[in-house]
Write an enzyme that holds these catalytic residues in place. Structure first.
Site, PDB file in Angstrom:
ATOM      1  N   GLU A  31      -9.228 -11.025  -7.332  1.00 17.66           N
ATOM      2  CA  GLU A  31      -8.304 -10.210  -7.320  1.00 17.66           C
ATOM      3  C   GLU A  31      -7.153 -10.106  -8.293  1.00 17.66           C
ATOM      4  OE1 GLU A  31      -9.269  -8.839  -2.602  1.00 17.66           O
ATOM      5  OE2 GLU A  31      -7.388  -9.818  -3.255  1.00 17.66           O
ATOM      6  N   LYS A  61       0.974  -1.321   0.073  1.00 20.50           N
ATOM      7  CA  LYS A  61      -0.127   0.095   0.199  1.00 20.50           C
ATOM      8  C   LYS A  61       1.012   1.274   0.024  1.00 20.50           C
ATOM      9  CE  LYS A  61      -3.918  -2.325   2.484  1.00 20.50           C
ATOM     10  NZ  LYS A  61      -4.543  -2.171   3.588  1.00 20.50           N
ATOM     11  N   ASN A  75      -1.496  -0.244   7.244  1.00 23.63           N
ATOM     12  CA  ASN A  75      -0.948  -1.680   7.510  1.00 23.63           C
ATOM     13  C   ASN A  75      -0.490  -2.081   6.578  1.00 23.63           C
ATOM     14  OD1 ASN A  75      -3.013  -2.104   6.010  1.00 23.63           O
ATOM     15  ND2 ASN A  75      -4.300  -3.372   7.249  1.00 23.63           N
ATOM     16  N   TYR A 112     -12.265  -2.922  -3.268  1.00 22.12           N
ATOM     17  CA  TYR A 112     -13.019  -3.194  -1.895  1.00 22.12           C
ATOM     18  C   TYR A 112     -14.507  -3.149  -1.801  1.00 22.12           C
ATOM     19  CZ  TYR A 112      -8.262  -2.443   0.455  1.00 22.12           C
ATOM     20  OH  TYR A 112      -7.090  -2.468   0.998  1.00 22.12           O
ATOM     21  N   HIS A 127      -2.044  -5.421   1.596  1.00 23.47           N
ATOM     22  CA  HIS A 127      -3.114  -6.273   1.500  1.00 23.47           C
ATOM     23  C   HIS A 127      -3.003  -7.605   0.698  1.00 23.47           C
ATOM     24  CE1 HIS A 127      -7.426  -7.316   0.116  1.00 23.47           C
ATOM     25  NE2 HIS A 127      -6.764  -7.964  -0.832  1.00 23.47           N
TER      26      HIS A 127
END
Ligand code: CMP
Length: 159
Positions: free
Chosen positions: A137, A10, A123, A50, A126
């Site tokens: 995905e 990310k 975080n 998402y 993903h």
């Protein structure tokens, strides 16, 4: 049992210069990179990726976070790749992620703190949650001609 799964480094991971360190963790375990790109996504694409979170309270912050800079998308292949990658990545909230995992070694923020600050939990990564999600995905992030098939020289020893 050979699976493909999606990993995203990310914007915080890219901005912190952790692309090499994070990618190394998958490669050293014997998992194979079969697709790799640096890309900046837009709001429409975030909503597709998402889709299951779009209606949640934290989605607005999550979208702001995920659009805040370029992302490295990696398609990873290997035996039990979905489960193995999730183990290497660690728990969703860095505060609770085990030391030795990527989130546990490079972050420590909690959901409580992020919610209080009205920010998304930074975080770093993903990783697809299930094999079904992984298939969707990988197909969302990579076209067929961006995915590659090759033999790693250590395949005979680590598979
Ligand atoms: P990721 O693995 O990308 O999947 C969904 C993301 O939503 C997750 O990592 C976090 O970044 C974010 N997220 C999940 N739950 C919460 C929450 N309770 N508060 C804030 N962000 C969340």
């Amino acid at each position: 049992m050979i699976e493909q799964t999606l990993v995203l480094i990310k914007p915080d991971g890219v901005a912190r210069g952790l692309v090499g360190e994070i990618t190394k963790r998958f490669e050293q375990r014997g998992l194979k990179i079969v697709g790799l790109k640096l890309t900046q996504i837009n709001a429409d694409f975030s909503k597709k990726h998402y889709a299951s979170h779009v209606d949640k309270d934290f989605y607005k912050g999550l979208e702001k976070y995920i659009l805040s800079g370029p992302i490295v998308a990696i398609a990873i292949e290997g035996l039990h790749a979905v489960e193995t990658v999730r183990k290497i990545v660690g728990g969703t909230a860095p505060k609770d992620a085990f030391v030795g995992t990527i989130r546990g070694d490079f972050a420590h923020v909690s959901f409580e703190h992020a919610d209080k600050e009205k920010k998304s939990v930074a975080n770093l990564i993903h990783a697809s949650g299930t094999l079904e999600e992984a298939k969707e995905e990988v197909a969302l992030w990579f076209s067929i001609d961006e995915l590659h098939s090759y033999k790693r020289t250590d395949d005979d020893h680590v598979l």
